[in-house]
Scaffold this motif. Structure first.
Motif, PDB file in Angstrom:
ATOM      1  N   HIS A  21       0.846  -1.190   0.000  1.00  0.00           N
ATOM      2  CA  HIS A  21       0.000   0.000   0.000  1.00  0.00           C
ATOM      3  C   HIS A  21       0.879   1.236   0.000  1.00  0.00           C
ATOM      4  CE1 HIS A  21      -2.980   2.980   0.903  1.00  0.00           C
ATOM      5  NE2 HIS A  21      -2.533   3.192   2.121  1.00  0.00           N
ATOM      6  N   THR A  25      -1.119   7.270  -3.160  1.00  0.00           N
ATOM      7  CA  THR A  25      -2.069   7.007  -4.240  1.00  0.00           C
ATOM      8  C   THR A  25      -3.482   7.453  -3.877  1.00  0.00           C
ATOM      9  OG1 THR A  25      -2.490   4.748  -3.446  1.00  0.00           O
ATOM     10  CG2 THR A  25      -0.717   5.043  -5.043  1.00  0.00           C
ATOM     11  N   GLU A  26      -3.855   7.311  -2.630  1.00  0.00           N
ATOM     12  CA  GLU A  26      -5.199   7.719  -2.212  1.00  0.00           C
ATOM     13  C   GLU A  26      -5.358   9.234  -2.218  1.00  0.00           C
ATOM     14  OE1 GLU A  26      -5.948   5.906   1.545  1.00  0.00           O
ATOM     15  OE2 GLU A  26      -6.169   3.887   0.707  1.00  0.00           O
ATOM     16  N   ARG A  27      -4.254   9.950  -2.083  1.00  0.00           N
ATOM     17  CA  ARG A  27      -4.324  11.414  -2.053  1.00  0.00           C
ATOM     18  C   ARG A  27      -4.381  12.033  -3.444  1.00  0.00           C
ATOM     19  NH1 ARG A  27      -0.266  10.537   2.059  1.00  0.00           N
ATOM     20  NH2 ARG A  27       1.388  11.189   0.631  1.00  0.00           N
ATOM     21  N   ARG A  29      -5.066  10.171  -6.618  1.00  0.00           N
ATOM     22  CA  ARG A  29      -5.652   9.416  -7.717  1.00  0.00           C
ATOM     23  C   ARG A  29      -6.880  10.094  -8.324  1.00  0.00           C
ATOM     24  NH1 ARG A  29      -7.789   4.256  -4.072  1.00  0.00           N
ATOM     25  NH2 ARG A  29      -9.493   5.364  -2.998  1.00  0.00           N
ATOM     26  N   ASP A  30      -7.739  10.707  -7.510  1.00  0.00           N
ATOM     27  CA  ASP A  30      -8.945  11.325  -8.065  1.00  0.00           C
ATOM     28  C   ASP A  30      -8.627  12.599  -8.840  1.00  0.00           C
ATOM     29  OD1 ASP A  30     -10.748   9.377  -7.140  1.00  0.00           O
ATOM     30  OD2 ASP A  30     -10.818  10.287  -5.153  1.00  0.00           O
ATOM     31  N   GLU A  55      -1.906   0.219  -7.090  1.00  0.00           N
ATOM     32  CA  GLU A  55      -3.178   0.819  -6.674  1.00  0.00           C
ATOM     33  C   GLU A  55      -3.709   1.827  -7.686  1.00  0.00           C
ATOM     34  OE1 GLU A  55      -3.021   1.217  -1.992  1.00  0.00           O
ATOM     35  OE2 GLU A  55      -1.019   1.376  -2.889  1.00  0.00           O
ATOM     36  N   HIS A  59      -7.388   1.660  -9.674  1.00  0.00           N
ATOM     37  CA  HIS A  59      -8.306   2.802  -9.654  1.00  0.00           C
ATOM     38  C   HIS A  59      -8.626   3.281 -11.068  1.00  0.00           C
ATOM     39  CE1 HIS A  59     -10.342   6.000  -7.480  1.00  0.00           C
ATOM     40  NE2 HIS A  59      -9.800   6.889  -8.300  1.00  0.00           N
TER      41      HIS A  59
END
Length: 213
Positions: A21, A25-27, A29-30, A55, A59
Motif C-alpha cells: 500500500h 495514491t489515495e491522495r 488518484r482522483d 493501486e 483505480h
C-alpha cells in the motif's frame, strides 16, 4: 506538501500476500482521473510505466472500464503487489503486469496512451530519457504521454516543501531530484513528442501532457 515517497505498507484483504500500500495514491488518484477524463481516448491500450504498488492501475481501470490497462514495473516486489491487487479486484480490462525498465529496451510495441506517476524525480535522469524514448517509439499518432509529480519551473518560485523534498531525494541518491519542466520538454521534443499543456495539481505537483507528433 508534495506527495513524498513513503515506505510501502503491507496490504490487507483476501489476497493480502504480496500486496503493498502506497498512501500517496489515495491522495492524488482522483485529481489525476479528473485530468485524464479530458484527455484519454474512448478505447485503446493504456500503458502505465512504474506502476509501483498497483493501486493506481486498479483505480484507473475501474474509472475507465472501456479502456485496456497495462501496468508495468521493473521491481519484482512491485510486480507481485500489482498482481495481488489485480487478482483481488477482478477487473476484466486490467492486464497482468509486465516487467519494464524505463531506461532499457521496452517489451511494449504499441500504446494509445502512456502514464507515468511519481517516477521522474525518484530515478536517474536516464530513466526519464528512456521513458520519453519509449513513448516516442510506442505511442500511436497523437497518443498521450501523461506525467505527474513535483517539478521546478524557470521563473516560478518553488515551494519550500518541494525544495526540502529535492534535497532529501539527492541525499538518498545524487542521481535523483526534481527535474526542470523545460528540460523534460526539450528531451521529449527530441523523441518526437510535443508539449501539450501543464496542469497545476494539489500538493505542489504538476501534470505534464505530451502528444506524439
Amino acid at each position: 506538501m508534495t506527495d513524498r515517497p513513503e515506505p510501502w505498507e503491507p496490504g490487507s484483504g483476501p489476497v493480502a500476500a504480496g500486496k503493498r500500500h502506497a498512501p500517496a495514491t489515495e491522495r492524488n488518484r482522483d485529481a489525476i482521473v479528473a485530468v485524464l477524463r479530458e484527455e484519454l481516448p474512448q478505447s485503446g491500450l493504456m500503458l502505465e510505466v512504474a506502476s509501483g504498488s498497483g493501486e493506481h492501475a486498479i483505480h484507473f481501470a475501474a474509472a475507465f472500464p472501456d479502456l485496456d490497462w497495462q501496468p508495468s514495473d521493473p521491481d519484482p516486489v512491485a510486480l507481485a503487489s500489482i498482481a495481488a491487487w489485480r487478482e483481488e479486484a477482478g477487473l476484466s480490462n486490467l492486464r497482468p503486469p509486465v516487467r519494464l525498465d524505463a531506461a532499457a529496451p521496452w517489451p511494449a510495441e504499441r500504446a494509445d496512451a502512456i502514464l507515468c506517476i511519481n517516477m521522474v524525480h525518484i530515478s536517474p535522469w536516464a530513466a526519464t530519457l528512456g521513458l520519453l524514448r519509449g513513448a516516442g517509439a510506442c505511442l500511436s499518432p497523437d497518443g498521450l504521454l501523461y506525467l505527474y509529480g513535483p517539478y521546478v519551473r524557470e521563473g516560478v518560485e518553488t515551494a519550500p516543501s518541494n525544495l526540502a523534498f529535492d534535497a532529501s531525494l539527492k541525499a538518498r541518491d545524487p542521481r535523483w531530484g526534481l527535474r526542470r519542466v523545460e528540460d523534460v520538454i526539450a528531451a521529449a521534443y527530441a523523441e518526437g513528442l510535443r508539449f501539450d499543456r501543464l496542469v497545476e495539481m494539489p500538493a505542489n505537483n504538476l501534470s505534464l501532457l505530451f502528444r506524439r507528433r
